[in-house]
Every structure is written in structure tokens, then in C-alpha cells.
Design a protein around this motif. Structure first.
Motif, PDB file in Angstrom:
ATOM      1  N   GLU A  34      -7.266 -20.101 -26.566  1.00 12.67           N
ATOM      2  CA  GLU A  34      -8.138 -20.825 -25.642  1.00 12.67           C
ATOM      3  C   GLU A  34      -7.712 -20.542 -24.210  1.00 12.67           C
ATOM      4  O   GLU A  34      -6.529 -20.594 -23.864  1.00 12.67           O
ATOM      5  CB  GLU A  34      -8.097 -22.328 -25.908  1.00 12.67           C
ATOM      6  N   THR A  36      -9.545 -21.971 -21.462  1.00 12.84           N
ATOM      7  CA  THR A  36     -10.288 -22.916 -20.634  1.00 12.84           C
ATOM      8  C   THR A  36      -9.406 -23.432 -19.503  1.00 12.84           C
ATOM      9  O   THR A  36      -8.234 -23.755 -19.708  1.00 12.84           O
ATOM     10  CB  THR A  36     -10.772 -24.112 -21.488  1.00 12.84           C
ATOM     11  N   THR A  37      -9.987 -23.481 -18.314  1.00  9.40           N
ATOM     12  CA  THR A  37      -9.270 -24.003 -17.141  1.00  9.40           C
ATOM     13  C   THR A  37     -10.183 -24.960 -16.383  1.00  9.40           C
ATOM     14  O   THR A  37     -11.350 -25.134 -16.736  1.00  9.40           O
ATOM     15  CB  THR A  37      -8.852 -22.857 -16.183  1.00  9.40           C
ATOM     16  N   ASP A  39     -11.528 -24.293 -13.810  1.00  9.92           N
ATOM     17  CA  ASP A  39     -12.563 -23.454 -13.209  1.00  9.92           C
ATOM     18  C   ASP A  39     -13.639 -23.038 -14.207  1.00  9.92           C
ATOM     19  O   ASP A  39     -14.605 -22.379 -13.823  1.00  9.92           O
ATOM     20  CB  ASP A  39     -11.924 -22.191 -12.611  1.00  9.92           C
ATOM     21  N   SER A  40     -13.498 -23.405 -15.467  1.00 11.26           N
ATOM     22  CA  SER A  40     -14.487 -23.033 -16.473  1.00 11.26           C
ATOM     23  C   SER A  40     -15.811 -23.736 -16.173  1.00 11.26           C
ATOM     24  O   SER A  40     -15.832 -24.928 -15.835  1.00 11.26           O
ATOM     25  CB  SER A  40     -14.002 -23.413 -17.873  1.00 11.26           C
ATOM     26  N   TRP A  44     -17.004 -25.718 -20.233  1.00 11.29           N
ATOM     27  CA  TRP A  44     -17.228 -25.047 -21.514  1.00 11.29           C
ATOM     28  C   TRP A  44     -15.965 -24.287 -21.869  1.00 11.29           C
ATOM     29  O   TRP A  44     -15.359 -23.620 -21.025  1.00 11.29           O
ATOM     30  CB  TRP A  44     -18.408 -24.079 -21.426  1.00 11.29           C
ATOM     31  N   LYS A  45     -15.547 -24.396 -23.124  1.00 13.44           N
ATOM     32  CA  LYS A  45     -14.340 -23.710 -23.562  1.00 13.44           C
ATOM     33  C   LYS A  45     -14.515 -22.192 -23.441  1.00 13.44           C
ATOM     34  O   LYS A  45     -15.588 -21.661 -23.697  1.00 13.44           O
ATOM     35  CB  LYS A  45     -13.986 -24.061 -25.012  1.00 13.44           C
ATOM     36  N   GLU A  46     -13.399 -21.524 -23.078  1.00 12.97           N
ATOM     37  CA  GLU A  46     -13.374 -20.061 -23.001  1.00 12.97           C
ATOM     38  C   GLU A  46     -12.241 -19.560 -23.888  1.00 12.97           C
ATOM     39  O   GLU A  46     -11.239 -20.249 -24.073  1.00 12.97           O
ATOM     40  CB  GLU A  46     -13.141 -19.615 -21.560  1.00 12.97           C
ATOM     41  N   TYR A  47     -12.438 -18.360 -24.433  1.00 13.43           N
ATOM     42  CA  TYR A  47     -11.446 -17.788 -25.348  1.00 13.43           C
ATOM     43  C   TYR A  47     -11.160 -16.335 -24.995  1.00 13.43           C
ATOM     44  O   TYR A  47     -11.994 -15.650 -24.422  1.00 13.43           O
ATOM     45  CB  TYR A  47     -11.936 -17.863 -26.806  1.00 13.43           C
TER      46      TYR A  47
END
Length: 135
Positions: A34, A36-37, A39-40, A44-47
């Protein structure tokens, strides 16, 4: 493009076709971290994709009279830990297939009183597989 029958998918160990196959499966997967920060966008989760791997599973009927790779070869590979070159894919000219090194990590041999003997095998891909085309 026409649909292809599952029957047109073949599995080979080295230059020997696996015999007695009833079903087969190629599974690729990737481990995700994962990322996610604050700044996302809208949280929304980022991977991020990390290690990749895969397995090849085969289920078949045990018939020791057939010529090709079968239960005995899978058991031998499991016991020795031998790496084998595995081919998974189409057999017609122009079809794509996957070629990879794999290690057998599971063999099950079973049979009920009122049914035929069967086996299932799982192989773990080691290293990067290649996508090729049947010539």
C-alpha cells in the motif's frame, strides 16, 4: 476471434506432454504494497506492485499405460526437488503459450472405490516466465 476450447490448452514437462489431464490452470499473482499518503486523491488507496509469482495446477486421471508425463514423473520431481521446464498454452500455430521453470510442491493421488484413480499437482513457477508463440 473464435472462442477456444479448454481441450486446446496443453501442459508439457520438458518435451513430454502431460497425459490424462482433466483440468489445468495457470495463475499469476503480484504482491502489493500500500502506497496511500495524505496526497492520495480523495484518500483513495494506492498500491505498488512488488514481487510476482505464479503456479500451474493440473488434475488428471491416472493411467500408467499412457506415454508421457503423469503421476510417476510428478512424484519423482517432488521427491528430488528437480526444477522442470513447463509449457502451458495453446497448440495451434499462432497460439501463445507460457514457458517457465517450475518446482512441484504438491502431489495428491486419490481414488474412491466407485471411481477412477486420479491425481492433482501444483507447481510453483521459479523465475520469470516467457510468453511465446507456437510456430
Amino acid at each position: 476471434m473464435a472462442y477456444k476450447k479448454g481441450l486446446a490448452l496443453k501442459v508439457k514437462i520438458g518435451d513430454q506432454a502431460v497425459v490424462g489431464i482433466r483440468s489445468k490452470e495457470l495463475n499469476y499473482e503480484a504482491d502489493l504494497a500500500e502506497a496511500t499518503t495524505d496526497d492520495s486523491v480523495e484518500m483513495w488507496k494506492e498500491y505498488v506492485s512488488l514481487q510476482k509469482g505464479g503456479t500451474i495446477s493440473v488434475e488428471g486421471l491416472h493411467n500408467p499405460d499412457l506415454t508421457g508425463s503423469g503421476l510417476a514423473e510428478f512424484l519423482a520431481n517432488l521427491k528430488t526437488g528437480a526444477e522442470a521446464t513447463v509449457y502451458f498454452g495453446g497448440i495451434e500455430v499462432g497460439d501463445s503459450y507460457e514457458e517457465a521453470s517450475a518446482i512441484v510442491n504438491s502431489v495428491t493421488w486419490s481414488g474412491e472405490y466407485t471411481d477412477l484413480q486420479n491425481y492433482s499437482v501444483e507447481m510453483t513457477i521459479t523465475g520469470k516466465p516467457e510468453t511465446k508463440t507456437v510456430q
